[in-house]
Design a protein around this motif. Structure first.
Motif, mmCIF file in Angstrom:
data_model
loop_
_atom_site.group_PDB
_atom_site.id
_atom_site.type_symbol
_atom_site.label_atom_id
_atom_site.label_comp_id
_atom_site.label_asym_id
_atom_site.label_seq_id
_atom_site.Cartn_x
_atom_site.Cartn_y
_atom_site.Cartn_z
ATOM 1 N N ILE A 427 0.837 -1.203 0.000
ATOM 2 C CA ILE A 427 0.000 0.000 0.000
ATOM 3 C C ILE A 427 0.873 1.254 0.000
ATOM 4 O O ILE A 427 1.679 1.465 0.906
ATOM 5 C CB ILE A 427 -0.979 -0.004 1.198
ATOM 6 N N ASP A 428 0.718 2.031 -1.064
ATOM 7 C CA ASP A 428 1.417 3.316 -1.147
ATOM 8 C C ASP A 428 0.486 4.462 -0.792
ATOM 9 O O ASP A 428 0.916 5.467 -0.235
ATOM 10 C CB ASP A 428 1.942 3.537 -2.563
ATOM 11 N N HIS A 429 -0.803 4.306 -1.172
ATOM 12 C CA HIS A 429 -1.779 5.365 -0.935
ATOM 13 C C HIS A 429 -2.942 4.765 -0.180
ATOM 14 O O HIS A 429 -3.653 3.912 -0.694
ATOM 15 C CB HIS A 429 -2.253 5.958 -2.266
ATOM 16 N N ALA A 430 -3.106 5.205 1.073
ATOM 17 C CA ALA A 430 -4.204 4.696 1.885
ATOM 18 C C ALA A 430 -5.515 5.222 1.311
ATOM 19 O O ALA A 430 -5.548 6.262 0.644
ATOM 20 C CB ALA A 430 -4.028 5.123 3.335
ATOM 21 N N ALA B 368 1.515 4.828 16.982
ATOM 22 C CA ALA B 368 1.066 3.767 16.084
ATOM 23 C C ALA B 368 0.406 2.664 16.893
ATOM 24 O O ALA B 368 0.816 2.376 18.012
ATOM 25 C CB ALA B 368 2.255 3.206 15.317
ATOM 26 N N ILE B 369 -0.597 2.023 16.309
ATOM 27 C CA ILE B 369 -1.143 0.794 16.906
ATOM 28 C C ILE B 369 -0.159 -0.341 16.652
ATOM 29 O O ILE B 369 0.151 -1.132 17.533
ATOM 30 C CB ILE B 369 -2.527 0.460 16.300
ATOM 31 N N GLU B 370 0.336 -0.418 15.419
ATOM 32 C CA GLU B 370 1.350 -1.412 15.081
ATOM 33 C C GLU B 370 2.173 -0.895 13.910
ATOM 34 O O GLU B 370 1.735 -0.015 13.166
ATOM 35 C CB GLU B 370 0.707 -2.775 14.738
ATOM 36 N N VAL B 371 3.376 -1.432 13.781
ATOM 37 C CA VAL B 371 4.233 -1.127 12.641
ATOM 38 C C VAL B 371 4.660 -2.464 12.052
ATOM 39 O O VAL B 371 4.667 -3.477 12.748
ATOM 40 C CB VAL B 371 5.486 -0.316 13.056
ATOM 41 N N ASP B 372 5.001 -2.454 10.767
ATOM 42 C CA ASP B 372 5.508 -3.727 10.249
ATOM 43 C C ASP B 372 7.018 -3.655 10.034
ATOM 44 O O ASP B 372 7.650 -2.613 10.257
ATOM 45 C CB ASP B 372 4.708 -4.229 9.045
ATOM 46 N N ILE B 373 7.591 -4.798 9.657
ATOM 47 C CA ILE B 373 9.055 -4.873 9.609
ATOM 48 C C ILE B 373 9.644 -3.952 8.550
ATOM 49 O O ILE B 373 10.837 -3.675 8.565
ATOM 50 C CB ILE B 373 9.563 -6.326 9.391
ATOM 51 N N GLY B 375 8.332 -0.856 8.099
ATOM 52 C CA GLY B 375 8.123 0.522 8.526
ATOM 53 C C GLY B 375 6.789 1.122 8.135
ATOM 54 O O GLY B 375 6.601 2.333 8.265
ATOM 55 N N ASN B 376 5.841 0.309 7.654
ATOM 56 C CA ASN B 376 4.487 0.817 7.448
ATOM 57 C C ASN B 376 3.785 0.925 8.795
ATOM 58 O O ASN B 376 4.091 0.175 9.721
ATOM 59 C CB ASN B 376 3.700 -0.122 6.525
ATOM 60 N N VAL B 377 2.828 1.852 8.898
ATOM 61 C CA VAL B 377 2.192 2.132 10.181
ATOM 62 C C VAL B 377 0.672 1.979 10.096
ATOM 63 O O VAL B 377 0.036 2.494 9.180
ATOM 64 C CB VAL B 377 2.548 3.565 10.653
ATOM 65 N N ASN B 378 0.134 1.277 11.073
ATOM 66 C CA ASN B 378 -1.309 1.174 11.278
ATOM 67 C C ASN B 378 -1.665 2.065 12.462
ATOM 68 O O ASN B 378 -1.208 1.825 13.576
ATOM 69 C CB ASN B 378 -1.673 -0.292 11.566
ATOM 70 N N SER B 419 3.655 -5.314 18.766
ATOM 71 C CA SER B 419 3.397 -4.112 17.978
ATOM 72 C C SER B 419 4.210 -4.086 16.695
ATOM 73 O O SER B 419 4.021 -3.213 15.859
ATOM 74 C CB SER B 419 3.697 -2.856 18.793
ATOM 75 N N VAL B 420 5.137 -5.016 16.558
ATOM 76 C CA VAL B 420 5.849 -5.174 15.286
ATOM 77 C C VAL B 420 5.366 -6.472 14.654
ATOM 78 O O VAL B 420 5.406 -7.524 15.291
ATOM 79 C CB VAL B 420 7.371 -5.209 15.485
ATOM 80 N N VAL B 421 4.882 -6.381 13.428
ATOM 81 C CA VAL B 421 4.321 -7.542 12.731
ATOM 82 C C VAL B 421 4.970 -7.653 11.356
ATOM 83 O O VAL B 421 5.580 -6.694 10.876
ATOM 84 C CB VAL B 421 2.784 -7.405 12.607
ATOM 85 N N PRO B 422 4.823 -8.817 10.700
ATOM 86 C CA PRO B 422 5.401 -8.927 9.357
ATOM 87 C C PRO B 422 4.762 -7.962 8.358
ATOM 88 O O PRO B 422 5.457 -7.349 7.552
ATOM 89 C CB PRO B 422 5.101 -10.385 8.974
ATOM 90 N N PHE B 423 3.435 -7.804 8.429
ATOM 91 C CA PHE B 423 2.717 -6.982 7.452
ATOM 92 C C PHE B 423 1.552 -6.357 8.206
ATOM 93 O O PHE B 423 0.711 -7.071 8.756
ATOM 94 C CB PHE B 423 2.196 -7.882 6.320
ATOM 95 N N CYS B 424 1.510 -5.039 8.265
ATOM 96 C CA CYS B 424 0.444 -4.373 9.027
ATOM 97 C C CYS B 424 -0.923 -4.798 8.499
ATOM 98 O O CYS B 424 -1.155 -4.834 7.288
ATOM 99 C CB CYS B 424 0.565 -2.859 8.921
ATOM 100 N N SER B 425 -1.823 -5.043 9.437
ATOM 101 C CA SER B 425 -3.163 -5.502 9.062
ATOM 102 C C SER B 425 -4.013 -4.365 8.484
ATOM 103 O O SER B 425 -5.107 -4.600 7.976
ATOM 104 C CB SER B 425 -3.854 -6.092 10.294
#
Lengths: 512, 512
Positions: A427-430, B368-373, B375-378, B419-425
């Protein structure tokens, strides 16, 4: 081959003492150096010195970082890669050789919003906290400004050249004799101060000029002036196929309705359009529409913009690069004085400026690799892992425009891939940066809707009938499974289409 | 209960004829209307009219859209929801009752960047192309401006009130007697023109004033002036625990090094800090640091900013809302004249303006609620499906700031969640908008790095040792599986942690 004599009438006397061959210039560059080069989409990039660097690397291995505007030609992104002398490469690319090296981890690449890069480079935010050692820029002319300063006249792109020249301790200039001197006057060089001293960027209309038609440079910093006669490697545009025509028509109908409803002025707002065949087809849709007095505030000026000029529908096109097809390039070079009345090239920090895009209210139009049922967009990674090109300026405009449109064909790879998936693999653009999605099938107007309202519209208007049953079924089951949720998903199934594609060569659900 | 007599000395004579009870005002509002209300974090929102609307709905069902600044108090987000009279609710919320209704699909909510909302509402971009029917705003005073105009003095927030009042055909004003009249002078009301007529927003420093200390309003548009004495429902802040202290310290150390390396001025750049206990703890870290002459350009002014004032470390705090804890609110109300020298409230379109954030170079700090490995952020969805609060202003600042920091504890739910996951949900902020991640364990400085360089740093510095082995293993196997890729993933496993959490109550990999 071009020699010093051939560039003498293009440069001021004060730089003649700095004439060097490409090989001599390449000799100055050392292992570990960081090069800030001109160029944006294979336009206006240096060619002779990069080729000489590649030759040098074949004899004595070394590596340099290469920071550009965006994609550049094969003299950099193929020759230097093949010679093994490219370490980090930022902030955008499209070359097949380079892409392969990036995906293989041989060249280190990171996506950076194109409007952000110059300032982040100035801030010293890049990896290893590198700053630029050499700026290498292509020009068509060098003018004397007096007081130990010269004015570099860029060629077919501005990219990050103004900032690179301003910050580099050493500058190498390639004077390209294939670029018409008539390009002078088409550029508007401007480098903002950095925080806490930055001022408003005073652009209120796409045609506003805020800088100088040359890049100012201290004479002392110029270490080499190199002649070059290698042409920009512009590429032909793909044919506009039936699907692209339908997309263009869908967009025009949508915009017409927005005007009718009073949400857009009759001449629209400044248009931004991504790079490539689909983008060009979309602009072509406008050429064949009733819209007039159009303006363009974009990154790349492609054939479609020239067609808009020819059709008498364009007031001005502001961008950072000219990327015509070879035929269009010929037409442009032969009529520079005519076309340049309509064209304005700015640094990408300004052409893509969030501040300006928001203020003037750009209509942002970019292409997606895939979208998901909730309207998130993947612009960069095929099946979530392989980098295609890069995010480029899509984020600059999608986040900040007046209206954000993404285009996608409903299918890719002859129907083996659905461009609408349950959950984008990257995902580049939410979704909150995506107002409208257009495919050859229809228009999904997502403005102000909840995720659960978006899904059926995207499946109905954008997905292909071949994949609609599965997508509806996924959405329905996701809603049942987690009815009490804002964005229903069955995470354990969300990426199944990629598994099927890997196993069977198609995203279609295999028979049980 | 407060009556008309109690507000007489707070309003000009020209509005006395418009005095109405909350019930009379509520009677004017019809099914399907769209209400633009004041309020941002439970501060400065109307209370009496919403409660009357909820009572009215219990007798005769109706539904209205409620557009606010951000979260508001229970008089709107609980009472109106429970009475079943809230249809669409935009653009942010934090109330448990409302959240449940949103996740259940009973109230229709969509995330919208807080700086974008006012303009999108003016453009007519919301669902069903609705525009505002009534603005309902809380004020502490109404001044006569002459020429049939009055000046509304807002209370503890600005939110979208200026824009709602400017565009609504009818305006209901609640005069709240619990809000000190001394708040006058603390606001800076400004509504930009819309494209193609917008001008630069002329803010160059956090303290610059560009508008008026009141919201101008045509007397004719005011249909009711309602007395109210219900207080803002501000909430206590959580205790600053050991983890939060470590995060604050990690940030301070990081910033100190940035100053040392010349990438930040000694007094830093204007600080933006998200809402809540972690954000407050981070600001607390600065209170206890050597930094001085600090400035704040943020959304919400919390306790920490008052502590910075008390410590003599703050030059100015600009925001759109004051959200002190009850104790801090008391201190503020008792010393309004003192504190207001340091405080400035702006419309959220300006406090969160991408243009201004970029120009002045905000240091953006959000949770952040969670970040992935990679660096994407949920920021918004628990396990990808359930909405928590909303994206709020995090995107406004993360995309446009000078430096973007996200905070997260390495663990949540007593260690059951990593809080660190492979791929943010769910992804609200793509990795290219994330410069630095800070946990209680360390700092992951991601600037300019490739995805494959980011992963080991995030796992090492941010993830908890409990989950590190699995994350390293996933990354290693992903690299092996698709070595030739920019962002290695095993999509069929990428969401396994959520499956385990659903099945076992913990994200830990179950024994084979």
């Amino acid at each position: 081959m071009v020699g010093f004599e051939d560039i003498k009438d293009r440069v001021c006397a004060s730089v003649v003492s700095k004439f060097k061959t490409a090989e001599e210039a390449a000799e100055m560059i050392k292992d570990g150096d960081c090069l800030g080069v001109s160029g944006f989409t294979p336009s206006g990039y240096p060619k002779a010195v990069p080729l000489a660097l590649a030759e040098k690397a074949k004899k004595t291995p070394f590596k340099v970082n290469v920071w550009t505007g965006a994609s550049v030609g094969p003299e950099i992104d193929a020759a230097m890669v093949e010679a093994g002398c490219m370490d980090r490469r930022l902030p955008y690319q499209t070359n097949a050789t380079l892409r392969k090296a990036i995906n293989a981890g041989k060249v280190r690449y990171a996506d950076i919003h194109l409007s952000h890069f110059a300032q982040m480079a100035r801030y010293g935010f890049m990896a290893d906290r590198k700053k630029i050692d050499f700026a290498i820029v292509e020009v068509c002319k060098i003018n004397d400004l007096g007081d130990g300063k010269v004015g570099l006249i860029p060629t077919t792109s501005m990219g990050n050249s103004s900032s690179y020249v301003a910050t580099a301790p050493k500058v190498i200039v390639e004077v390209n004799t294939t670029q018409p001197v008539g390009l002078e006057g088409m550029h508007d060089s401007y480098v903002p101060l950095d925080p806490p001293n930055r001022k408003p960027i005073p652009i209120e209309r796409p045609e506003d000029r805020i800088g100088t038609p040359y890049i100012p440079c201290d004479l002392d910093k110029i270490v080499a002036v190199v002649p070059c006669d290698i042409t920009d490697k512009v590429r032909p545009l793909g044919e506009i196929d039936e699907d692209a025509k339908h997309m263009g028509q869908n967009l025009v109908n949508f915009l017409k309705n927005e005007v009718k409803e009073g949400r857009l002025p009759a001449n629209l707002l400044p248009l931004q359009s991504g790079v490539g065949s689909v983008a060009n087809a979309v602009i072509n849709g406008l050429v064949n529409s009733d819209f007039k007095d159009l303006t363009v505030y974009t990154e790349v000026i492609q054939d479609g913009m020239f067609d808009l000029i020819d059709a008498g529908k364009l007031r001005v096109a502001s961008g950072t690069a000219l990327t015509p097809s070879p035929e269009c390039q010929k037409k442009f070079y032969e009529n520079v004085e005519h076309y340049k009345k309509y064209l304005l090239l700015r640094p990408q920090e300004i052409s893509n400026s969030p501040e300006v895009a928001r203020r003037i209210g750009v209509i942002a139009m970019n292409t997606a690799i895939e979208v998901d049922i909730y309207g998130n967009v993947n612009s960069t990674h095929v099946c979530g892992t392989k980098l295609m090109n890069g995010v480029g300026g899509s984020g600059d405009f999608a986040r900040n425009g007046y209206l954000t449109v993404f285009f996608t064909n409903s299918l890719a790879k002859g129907g083996k891939i659905s461009s609408v998936v349950p959950f984008c693999s990257h995902i580049d653009h939410a979704t909150l940066d995506v107002d409208v999605i257009v495919s050859e099938r229809g228009v999904a107007d997502l403005r102000g809707l909840t995720p659960k309202e978006k899904a059926p519209i995207i499946i109905d208007q954008i997905a292909n009938p071949k994949y609609q049953p599965y997508l509806y079924d996924y959405f329905k089951r996701a809603c049942e499974k987690c009815g009490n949720s804002q964005t229903p998903h069955i995470l354990s199934e969300a990426f199944d289409v990629y598994k099927w594609f890997e196993e069977t060569g198609s995203m279609e659900k295999p028979a049980e």
